[in-house]
Write a protein that holds these residues in place. Structure first.
Motif, PDB file in Angstrom:
ATOM      1  N   ASP A 148       0.958  -1.141   0.056  1.00  0.00           N
ATOM      2  CA  ASP A 148       0.049   0.064  -0.042  1.00  0.00           C
ATOM      3  C   ASP A 148       0.805   1.342   0.017  1.00  0.00           C
ATOM      4  O   ASP A 148       1.513   1.536   1.068  1.00  0.00           O
ATOM      5  N   GLY A 149       0.752   1.871  -1.310  1.00  0.00           N
ATOM      6  CA  GLY A 149       1.912   3.154  -1.440  1.00  0.00           C
ATOM      7  C   GLY A 149       1.712   4.040  -0.293  1.00  0.00           C
ATOM      8  O   GLY A 149       2.362   4.842   0.319  1.00  0.00           O
ATOM      9  N   ALA A 150       0.224   4.391  -0.239  1.00  0.00           N
ATOM     10  CA  ALA A 150      -0.012   5.344   0.950  1.00  0.00           C
ATOM     11  C   ALA A 150       0.301   5.071   2.399  1.00  0.00           C
ATOM     12  O   ALA A 150       0.746   6.017   3.162  1.00  0.00           O
ATOM     13  N   THR A 151       0.149   3.874   2.861  1.00  0.00           N
ATOM     14  CA  THR A 151       0.586   3.432   4.053  1.00  0.00           C
ATOM     15  C   THR A 151       2.243   3.577   4.095  1.00  0.00           C
ATOM     16  O   THR A 151       2.682   4.224   5.052  1.00  0.00           O
ATOM     17  N   ALA A 152       2.640   3.174   3.070  1.00  0.00           N
ATOM     18  CA  ALA A 152       4.274   3.100   3.049  1.00  0.00           C
ATOM     19  C   ALA A 152       4.698   4.517   3.208  1.00  0.00           C
ATOM     20  O   ALA A 152       5.646   4.866   3.664  1.00  0.00           O
ATOM     21  N   MET A 153       3.917   5.582   2.410  1.00  0.00           N
ATOM     22  CA  MET A 153       4.466   6.953   2.378  1.00  0.00           C
ATOM     23  C   MET A 153       4.284   7.351   3.942  1.00  0.00           C
ATOM     24  O   MET A 153       5.176   8.271   4.326  1.00  0.00           O
ATOM     25  N   SER A 154       3.395   7.067   4.840  1.00  0.00           N
ATOM     26  CA  SER A 154       3.187   7.451   5.885  1.00  0.00           C
ATOM     27  C   SER A 154       4.184   7.027   6.928  1.00  0.00           C
ATOM     28  O   SER A 154       4.654   7.503   7.951  1.00  0.00           O
ATOM     29  N   VAL A 155       4.533   5.736   6.569  1.00  0.00           N
ATOM     30  CA  VAL A 155       5.527   4.874   7.503  1.00  0.00           C
ATOM     31  C   VAL A 155       6.892   5.624   7.138  1.00  0.00           C
ATOM     32  O   VAL A 155       7.651   5.686   8.052  1.00  0.00           O
ATOM     33  N   ALA A 156       7.136   6.019   6.171  1.00  0.00           N
ATOM     34  CA  ALA A 156       8.418   6.593   5.727  1.00  0.00           C
ATOM     35  C   ALA A 156       8.849   7.617   6.504  1.00  0.00           C
ATOM     36  O   ALA A 156       9.791   8.184   6.635  1.00  0.00           O
ATOM     37  N   ARG A 157       7.662   8.626   6.930  1.00  0.00           N
ATOM     38  CA  ARG A 157       8.039   9.553   7.773  1.00  0.00           C
ATOM     39  C   ARG A 157       8.771   9.436   9.142  1.00  0.00           C
ATOM     40  O   ARG A 157       9.376  10.231   9.773  1.00  0.00           O
ATOM     41  N   THR A 158       8.557   7.999   9.602  1.00  0.00           N
ATOM     42  CA  THR A 158       9.035   7.593  10.804  1.00  0.00           C
ATOM     43  C   THR A 158      10.716   7.547  10.504  1.00  0.00           C
ATOM     44  O   THR A 158      11.733   7.228  11.576  1.00  0.00           O
ATOM     45  N   ALA A 159      11.160   7.701   9.079  1.00  0.00           N
ATOM     46  CA  ALA A 159      12.452   7.719   8.957  1.00  0.00           C
ATOM     47  C   ALA A 159      13.281   8.651   9.797  1.00  0.00           C
ATOM     48  O   ALA A 159      14.425   8.519  10.217  1.00  0.00           O
ATOM     49  N   THR A 160      12.676   9.987  10.063  1.00  0.00           N
ATOM     50  CA  THR A 160      13.489  10.839  10.722  1.00  0.00           C
ATOM     51  C   THR A 160      12.975  10.867  12.122  1.00  0.00           C
ATOM     52  O   THR A 160      13.418  11.702  13.065  1.00  0.00           O
ATOM     53  N   THR A 161      12.123  10.126  12.395  1.00  0.00           N
ATOM     54  CA  THR A 161      11.341  10.000  13.900  1.00  0.00           C
ATOM     55  C   THR A 161      11.042   8.701  14.149  1.00  0.00           C
ATOM     56  O   THR A 161      10.177   8.063  14.315  1.00  0.00           O
ATOM     57  N   PRO A 162      12.271   8.049  14.380  1.00  0.00           N
ATOM     58  CA  PRO A 162      12.300   6.566  14.777  1.00  0.00           C
ATOM     59  C   PRO A 162      11.422   6.541  16.209  1.00  0.00           C
ATOM     60  O   PRO A 162      11.791   7.152  17.028  1.00  0.00           O
ATOM     61  N   GLY A 163      10.793   5.151  16.415  1.00  0.00           N
ATOM     62  CA  GLY A 163      10.124   5.008  17.592  1.00  0.00           C
ATOM     63  C   GLY A 163      10.837   3.931  18.174  1.00  0.00           C
ATOM     64  O   GLY A 163      11.789   3.518  18.116  1.00  0.00           O
ATOM     65  N   THR A 164      10.174   3.444  19.290  1.00  0.00           N
ATOM     66  CA  THR A 164      10.368   2.203  19.903  1.00  0.00           C
ATOM     67  C   THR A 164       9.517   1.029  19.911  1.00  0.00           C
ATOM     68  O   THR A 164       8.337   1.037  19.641  1.00  0.00           O
ATOM     69  N   PRO A 165      10.474  -0.133  19.538  1.00  0.00           N
ATOM     70  CA  PRO A 165       9.556  -1.219  19.191  1.00  0.00           C
ATOM     71  C   PRO A 165       8.463  -1.681  20.382  1.00  0.00           C
ATOM     72  O   PRO A 165       8.915  -1.489  21.501  1.00  0.00           O
ATOM     73  N   ALA A 166       7.279  -2.194  19.961  1.00  0.00           N
ATOM     74  CA  ALA A 166       6.340  -2.346  20.969  1.00  0.00           C
ATOM     75  C   ALA A 166       6.882  -3.472  21.847  1.00  0.00           C
ATOM     76  O   ALA A 166       7.369  -4.337  21.607  1.00  0.00           O
ATOM     77  N   GLY A 167       6.550  -3.304  23.343  1.00  0.00           N
ATOM     78  CA  GLY A 167       6.995  -4.283  24.168  1.00  0.00           C
ATOM     79  C   GLY A 167       8.676  -4.166  24.418  1.00  0.00           C
ATOM     80  O   GLY A 167       9.070  -4.974  25.273  1.00  0.00           O
ATOM     81  N   THR A 168       9.255  -3.150  24.122  1.00  0.00           N
ATOM     82  CA  THR A 168      10.511  -3.011  24.421  1.00  0.00           C
ATOM     83  C   THR A 168      10.893  -1.919  25.446  1.00  0.00           C
ATOM     84  O   THR A 168      10.007  -1.112  25.544  1.00  0.00           O
ATOM     85  N   SER A 169      11.838  -1.825  25.979  1.00  0.00           N
ATOM     86  CA  SER A 169      12.445  -0.753  26.861  1.00  0.00           C
ATOM     87  C   SER A 169      12.877   0.674  26.079  1.00  0.00           C
ATOM     88  O   SER A 169      12.699   0.307  24.855  1.00  0.00           O
ATOM     89  N   ALA A 170      13.030   1.730  26.661  1.00  0.00           N
ATOM     90  CA  ALA A 170      13.499   2.989  25.770  1.00  0.00           C
ATOM     91  C   ALA A 170      14.615   2.669  24.928  1.00  0.00           C
ATOM     92  O   ALA A 170      15.496   1.792  25.204  1.00  0.00           O
ATOM     93  N   PRO A 171      14.889   3.359  23.894  1.00  0.00           N
ATOM     94  CA  PRO A 171      15.977   3.322  23.034  1.00  0.00           C
ATOM     95  C   PRO A 171      17.344   3.305  23.959  1.00  0.00           C
ATOM     96  O   PRO A 171      17.256   3.927  24.770  1.00  0.00           O
ATOM     97  N   THR A 172      18.282   2.690  23.436  1.00  0.00           N
ATOM     98  CA  THR A 172      19.505   2.722  24.299  1.00  0.00           C
ATOM     99  C   THR A 172      20.530   3.878  23.515  1.00  0.00           C
ATOM    100  O   THR A 172      21.684   3.846  24.005  1.00  0.00           O
ATOM    101  N   VAL A 173      20.079   4.351  22.364  1.00  0.00           N
ATOM    102  CA  VAL A 173      20.871   5.269  21.654  1.00  0.00           C
ATOM    103  C   VAL A 173      20.279   6.706  21.947  1.00  0.00           C
ATOM    104  O   VAL A 173      18.892   6.536  21.954  1.00  0.00           O
ATOM    105  N   ASP A 174      21.103   7.835  21.687  1.00  0.00           N
ATOM    106  CA  ASP A 174      20.450   9.014  21.945  1.00  0.00           C
ATOM    107  C   ASP A 174      19.635   9.067  20.561  1.00  0.00           C
ATOM    108  O   ASP A 174      19.744   8.776  19.584  1.00  0.00           O
ATOM    109  N   PRO A 175      18.257  10.179  20.915  1.00  0.00           N
ATOM    110  CA  PRO A 175      17.728  10.335  19.670  1.00  0.00           C
ATOM    111  C   PRO A 175      18.186  10.917  18.614  1.00  0.00           C
ATOM    112  O   PRO A 175      17.737  10.226  17.234  1.00  0.00           O
ATOM    113  N   ALA A 176      19.237  11.398  18.439  1.00  0.00           N
ATOM    114  CA  ALA A 176      19.967  12.081  17.245  1.00  0.00           C
ATOM    115  C   ALA A 176      20.717  10.860  16.545  1.00  0.00           C
ATOM    116  O   ALA A 176      20.609  10.677  15.238  1.00  0.00           O
ATOM    117  N   THR A 177      21.299   9.927  17.328  1.00  0.00           N
ATOM    118  CA  THR A 177      21.753   8.919  16.675  1.00  0.00           C
ATOM    119  C   THR A 177      20.805   7.877  16.022  1.00  0.00           C
ATOM    120  O   THR A 177      20.988   7.519  14.718  1.00  0.00           O
TER     121      THR A 177
END
Lengths: 206, 206
Positions: B31-60
């Motif tokens: 689904d291209g439209a879905t993929a386009m919205s997902v792509a925005r996470t490229a610069t705003t990565p999140g945390t995988p569900a069920g996992t702890s907070a990221p171990t790298v700083d947000p900029a990295t």
């Protein structure tokens, strides 16, 4: 163009950061300044190597001249974007003083400290430090295929050493200088590949 | 569309030309439209569900995610070039080998970045179903031009990442930049460009 803005922004940050940290004359050179100076010396040494090789083998001037121009750009950018580098370079020993060995790293010692004696590696056992690849002081130029291949092989060694040094410098530098040193590493890596092609041609062409 | 050194951040644009017709290994979404919205996470990565907070700083995390987003596009671009070269017979054998090597290298980098992000607790951006190609690979030369463009974009993204990342991530980005410069030069040489034009003085910088 945003990409340009981004890249330029990084450069601006680099220059600004260095200006602030290197403005105090009594302070020792920062790690980035030392790394930039070492990289600039490496580039100047390569320029001398290419000049000597082109002088002895004009038939290689096309390709070698293009690579030489890139090294000139490297040296220019390093001096232009790292405040203090130009002044340091003007008051320190010749470029060959801290050139890397073929497989060695970078000497990030204090400015003015003699670097590794890697120049001897690039000029042959009897060449001595400071003698450009291709024996620039030798009056009789041998433009045989064997001599051309030897000159290119010498440049290959120098480029490999420079690539290793720039990569090491990148990993040791702050984030402000790391992209530039990585770019230099990438350029030398590509030079090694291109010189490999030239070496084959130089060794087979009459 | 906001880009950073060619990094697609709001859609699947690999370049500025017309949409390409080839491509492979572009991800799971249909689904291209879905993929386009997902792509925005490229610069705003999140945390995988069920996992702890990221171990790298947000900029990295953002820097590595942005590089991964480009690598998704690079894999697609290399596959597109390879697919176009496949039926061109023995004359395109060299170009096919370059496309294959580039495809494998970008896929490996993509997988490494994905693993690094997951290990750090950051959700890696997924691939888009398709990307607009900057060059339509309708000939061997154009396929090689596409490959070179892919490498320039990877080099730019790696350069940008180097302004942020440190440690093993920096080494990865530096090596990615070096290898992209090497492959880009090879592609341009194979496309018939002169050695002087095939190389880049400062790979990754625009």
């Amino acid at each position: 163009m945003p990409a340009v803005v981004t890249a330029a922004g990084v450069v601006t940050v680099t220059a600004t950061g260095c200006t602030e940290s290197m403005a105090r004359p009594a302070a020792p050179p920062s790690a980035d300044l030392a790394a930039a100076i070492a990289a600039a010396r490496t580039e100047r040494g390569l320029l001398a190597d290419y000049d000597a090789a082109i002088g002895r083998h004009p038939s290689l001037a096309g390709v070698l001249g293009a690579l030489r121009a890139q090294h000139a750009e490297h040296a220019r950018v390093l001096v232009a974007e790292v405040p203090g580098a130009a002044a340091e370079l003007a008051t320190t020993p010749p470029a060959t003083a801290s050139r890397p060995t073929a497989g060695g790293g970078t000497n990030y010692g204090p400015t003015g400290t003699a670097g590794p004696s890697g120049a001897a590696t690039m000029t042959g056992a009897a060449g001595g430090a400071g003698t450009p690849i291709g024996g620039g002081t030798t009056p009789a130029a041998d433009d045989s295929p064997t001599a051309r291949a030897g000159a290119v092989a010498g440049l290959l060694t120098a480029e490999r050493g420079a690539a290793t040094a720039h990569r090491a410098g990148c990993l040791a530098a702050t984030a402000a200088l790391a992209p530039l040193l990585a770019s230099l590493y990438a350029a030398e890596t590509a030079h090694v590949d291109l010189l490999g092609l030239v070496a084959n041609a130089a060794g087979t062409a009459g | 569309v906001t880009t950073t050194n060619g990094v697609p951040t709001t859609n699947g644009t690999l370049g500025t030309g017309p949409p390409g017709t080839n491509g492979a290994d572009s991800g799971d979404s249909a689904d291209g439209a879905t993929a386009m919205s997902v792509a925005r996470t490229a610069t705003t990565p999140g945390t995988p569900a069920g996992t702890s907070a990221p171990t790298v700083d947000p900029a990295t995390g953002r820097a590595l995610a942005a590089l991964l987003a480009v690598e998704h596009a690079s894999v697609y671009g290399c596959a597109s070039a390879g697919g176009a070269l496949a039926p061109l017979g023995p004359a395109a054998e060299g170009a096919r080998e370059l496309a294959r090597a580039a495809y494998l290298a970008h896929r490996a980098l993509r997988d490494t970045l994905t693993s690094m992000l997951l290990d750090a607790g950051v959700t890696p951006p997924p691939a888009l179903p398709a990307y607009t190609l900057p060059v339509t690979p309708n000939s061997a030369v154009n396929a090689l031009t596409l490959l070179a463009d892919v490498e320039d974009r990877t080099a730019g993204a790696a350069y940008d990442a180097l302004a942020t990342v440190a440690g093993p991530s920096r080494a990865l980005a530096a090596d990615a930049l070096g290898q992209a410069a090497l492959r880009g030069q090879r592609a341009r040489l194979a496309a018939g460009e002169s050695p002087a034009a095939a190389g880049r003085a400062l790979p990754g910088r625009l």
